[in-house]
Structure formats: C-alpha cells, structure tokens
Design an enzyme around this catalytic site. Structure first.
Site, mmCIF file in Angstrom:
data_model
loop_
_atom_site.group_PDB
_atom_site.id
_atom_site.type_symbol
_atom_site.label_atom_id
_atom_site.label_comp_id
_atom_site.label_asym_id
_atom_site.label_seq_id
_atom_site.Cartn_x
_atom_site.Cartn_y
_atom_site.Cartn_z
ATOM 1 C CB ILE A 10 -0.937 -0.027 1.230
ATOM 2 C CG1 ILE A 10 -1.972 -1.156 1.072
ATOM 3 C CG2 ILE A 10 -1.620 1.325 1.425
ATOM 4 C CD1 ILE A 10 -2.805 -1.438 2.317
ATOM 5 N NE ARG A 30 11.513 -3.513 8.814
ATOM 6 C CZ ARG A 30 10.850 -4.623 9.103
ATOM 7 N NH1 ARG A 30 11.046 -5.199 10.270
ATOM 8 N NH2 ARG A 30 9.993 -5.150 8.245
ATOM 9 C CG ASP A 44 13.085 -0.081 13.368
ATOM 10 O OD1 ASP A 44 11.838 0.017 13.393
ATOM 11 O OD2 ASP A 44 13.707 -0.937 14.013
ATOM 12 C CB VAL A 45 8.436 3.516 12.117
ATOM 13 C CG1 VAL A 45 8.501 4.064 10.703
ATOM 14 C CG2 VAL A 45 7.778 2.151 12.171
ATOM 15 C CE1 TYR A 136 -1.919 -5.127 11.078
ATOM 16 C CE2 TYR A 136 -4.238 -5.722 10.928
ATOM 17 C CZ TYR A 136 -3.113 -5.109 10.387
ATOM 18 O OH TYR A 136 -3.199 -4.478 9.175
ATOM 19 C CB ILE A 169 -5.310 -4.202 0.373
ATOM 20 C CG1 ILE A 169 -6.293 -3.240 1.073
ATOM 21 C CG2 ILE A 169 -4.710 -3.575 -0.885
ATOM 22 C CD1 ILE A 169 -7.520 -2.860 0.280
HETATM 23 P P1 NDP Z 1 3.392 -5.062 3.429
HETATM 24 O O1 NDP Z 1 3.724 -6.192 4.330
HETATM 25 O O2 NDP Z 1 3.350 -5.255 1.958
HETATM 26 O O3 NDP Z 1 4.335 -3.817 3.746
HETATM 27 C C1 NDP Z 1 4.617 -3.412 5.053
HETATM 28 C C2 NDP Z 1 5.486 -2.185 4.960
HETATM 29 O O4 NDP Z 1 5.844 -1.741 6.282
HETATM 30 C C3 NDP Z 1 6.762 -2.463 4.217
HETATM 31 O O5 NDP Z 1 7.050 -1.373 3.387
HETATM 32 C C4 NDP Z 1 7.774 -2.587 5.340
HETATM 33 O O6 NDP Z 1 9.054 -2.249 4.892
HETATM 34 C C5 NDP Z 1 7.257 -1.569 6.322
HETATM 35 N N1 NDP Z 1 7.750 -1.778 7.681
HETATM 36 C C6 NDP Z 1 7.512 -2.847 8.483
HETATM 37 N N2 NDP Z 1 8.147 -2.673 9.656
HETATM 38 C C7 NDP Z 1 8.800 -1.497 9.594
HETATM 39 C C8 NDP Z 1 9.618 -0.763 10.488
HETATM 40 N N3 NDP Z 1 9.912 -1.228 11.717
HETATM 41 N N4 NDP Z 1 10.098 0.442 10.096
HETATM 42 C C9 NDP Z 1 9.818 0.920 8.869
HETATM 43 N N5 NDP Z 1 9.058 0.282 7.981
HETATM 44 C C10 NDP Z 1 8.552 -0.920 8.329
HETATM 45 O O7 NDP Z 1 2.015 -4.531 3.968
HETATM 46 P P2 NDP Z 1 0.813 -3.723 3.308
HETATM 47 O O8 NDP Z 1 1.269 -2.840 2.222
HETATM 48 O O9 NDP Z 1 -0.264 -4.697 3.091
HETATM 49 O O10 NDP Z 1 0.413 -2.854 4.590
HETATM 50 C C11 NDP Z 1 0.663 -1.482 4.712
HETATM 51 C C12 NDP Z 1 -0.173 -0.978 5.859
HETATM 52 O O11 NDP Z 1 -1.541 -1.249 5.580
HETATM 53 C C13 NDP Z 1 0.124 -1.649 7.179
HETATM 54 O O12 NDP Z 1 0.044 -0.722 8.224
HETATM 55 C C14 NDP Z 1 -0.982 -2.679 7.295
HETATM 56 O O13 NDP Z 1 -1.234 -3.001 8.632
HETATM 57 C C15 NDP Z 1 -2.119 -1.923 6.654
HETATM 58 N N6 NDP Z 1 -3.211 -2.766 6.164
HETATM 59 C C16 NDP Z 1 -3.031 -3.694 5.187
HETATM 60 C C17 NDP Z 1 -4.099 -4.439 4.754
HETATM 61 C C18 NDP Z 1 -4.004 -5.457 3.692
HETATM 62 O O14 NDP Z 1 -5.012 -6.142 3.439
HETATM 63 N N7 NDP Z 1 -2.886 -5.607 3.012
HETATM 64 C C19 NDP Z 1 -5.425 -4.265 5.330
HETATM 65 C C20 NDP Z 1 -5.516 -3.246 6.328
HETATM 66 C C21 NDP Z 1 -4.437 -2.533 6.714
HETATM 67 P P3 NDP Z 1 10.379 -3.103 5.275
HETATM 68 O O15 NDP Z 1 9.921 -4.463 5.739
HETATM 69 O O16 NDP Z 1 11.167 -3.123 4.031
HETATM 70 O O17 NDP Z 1 10.996 -2.297 6.374
#
Ligand code: NDP
Length: 230
Positions: A10, A30, A44-45, A136, A169
C-alpha cells in the site's frame, strides 16, 4: 512528503500516486529502497532516533515535510492464549509507537508551516476485530485515538489527522494468509473481491489534498463494505 513503508504494498502505491501528482516524496523503510523518482531513506519507525534521523535526511533534500503517511505495519498473528509478550510488542512497537514517532516529528514542522496532513494506515479490523489478531487489531484501533487526539490538539493550526482503514488488500501481507482464510474474507466482502493498493492510495490522496482541510479525526474505510457499521 513522507510515506513510511513506502517500498512495497500500500505504501508503494501511495508513493507512486503522489509522485504522479508532482509531489517530492520520501519512502521510508528498514531497507531504504524506493520506487523510481522517490527518495529512499532507511528508517525503523519503532526507533525514535531512527525516525528523527530520517526526517532530517528528508528535510535536507526536500525541505519541510507537510504530508506524513504513517503506513508501516506488521502482523504477528496467533490466538490470545498463545500470544507472547514478544508477539504483542513486535506489533505494537511498529504499528502504534512507530506512528507516534512519525506524528510527533512531523507535527513539529507542520505547526511552523501552519499546514499539515497526517494519515495513519489503520485497518478494518481495528474496529471490527479479528480472531488471532488481538495485537494487530488493538494496534490499529489505537491509531483512531491517536488521530483524534492530534486533531483536538492541533486542529486549529491547519493540520488534519485521519485514519484510512483498508479492508482486505492484495499485498505481501495478505499473501501470507492461507487459502481458507482468504476465501472466508472474500465471502464476507460485499464487493466480492479483494481491494487494490491503488484504491487505498486514492483515499490517502483525498485526505491529503487542500480541499480536505475540514476532514479530520475521520476513519475512511476502503474495504468493499466489509466493515460497514463498525
Ligand atoms: P506489506 O507487508 O506489503 O508492507 C509493510 C510495509 O511496512 C513495508 O514497506 C515494510 O518495509 C514496512 N515496515 C515494516 N516494519 C517497519 C519498520 N519497523 N520500520 C519501517 N518500515 C517498516 O504490507 P501492506 O502494504 O499490506 O500494509 C501497509 C499498511 O496497511 C500496514 O500498516 C498494514 O497493517 C495496513 N493494512 C493492510 C491491509 C491489507 O489487506 N494488506 C489491510 C488493512 C491494513 P520493510 O519491511 O522493508 O521495512
């Protein structure tokens, strides 16, 4: 603008949408990788110092950050009685504490500019609940309180804070779910299909536009009707 988790899923769709609209966009993750045209920054948030360093890096290149999308999120699913402290913290540290770090740092410069847009990526399950996702769901519900408190604190200063609440999604996150769980969700969604990351990005773009200046503390569902009434 800044998008956390902007390298895939997303977040990546949000980055691409804003790039297409002509914004200067930084994608934080990350690994620090980013779509072409965006500034990729390692962050890292969950770590306040890392968020501070990332914002400084972005500001040095792009100037003050007016739009921040706190989108980074993780899952670590298991039933409540099996959920360890580590399972709980791993999710809350990124999804809630990470959003807090981003919001706090972003609001600083937004106050100076007397304009700002904060969007948190919540989830339909934040208010709907989901068996096996207590950590979550609690983390996503917390974002509603966060956005609404920020709205009350700084709403008079041209800053809005909203939650976009995606349903199911198609991304890496949902690809991890087994076929039975995916089928169960699909059957419950009035739109009878999974959503696209671009559909969430369009909602985020609306919440960040100038015309949305009177929309704050809202939870905007993008869920095909799954969460209606919640
Ligand atoms: P993905 O698993 O595809 O992506 C997750 C993202 O979060 C990656 O870009 C990852 O980057 C980043 N991330 C994870 N941990 C950290 C960290 N500690 N610091 C910085 N970045 C971090 O997930 P989605 O795109 O599906 O999800 C995006 C958001 O949407 C999330 O908040 C999720 O909870 C929410 N969401 C998703 C849904 C779905 O159906 N897909 C439904 C509802 C909500 P990297 O690992 O490279 O650091």
């Amino acid at each position: 603008m800044i998008v956390t988790g902007g390298n895939r899923g997303i977040g990546r769709a949000v980055v691409e949408r804003f790039l297409a609209e002509g914004h200067k966009v930084a994608a934080l993750s990350r690994g620090g990788d980013a779509p072409d045209g965006a500034l990729g920054v390692v962050c890292d948030v969950a770590d306040a110092a890392s968020v501070e360093a990332a914002f400084s890096q972005v500001e040095a290149v792009h100037g003050p950050v007016g739009i921040a999308v706190a989108n980074a999120g993780v899952t670590q699913d298991t039933l409540l009685l099996r959920m360890s402290e580590e399972d709980w913290r791993a999710v809350v540290d990124v999804n809630v504490t990470g959003a807090f770090h981003v919001a706090k740092r972003a609001v600083k410069s937004m106050l100076r500019a007397k304009w700002g847009r904060l969007v948190f990526t919540g989830s339909v399950v934040g208010l709907y609940g989901s068996a096996g996702q207590a950590n979550y769901c609690a983390s996503k519900a917390a974002l509603v309180g966060l956005a609404r408190s920020i709205t009350r604190e700084v709403g008079a200063r041209g800053i809005t804070a909203n939650v976009v609440a995606p349903g199911f999604i198609e991304t890496d996150m949902t690809a991890k779910l087994d076929e039975a769980t995916q089928a169960k969700y699909r059957a419950a969604i009035p739109a009878a299909r999974l959503g696209l990351a671009d559909e969430v990005a369009a909602a985020v773009a609306y919440l960040c536009c100038d015309e949305a200046g009177y929309v704050s503390g809202a939870v905007l569902p993008v869920d095909g009707g799954l969460g209606m009434g919640h």
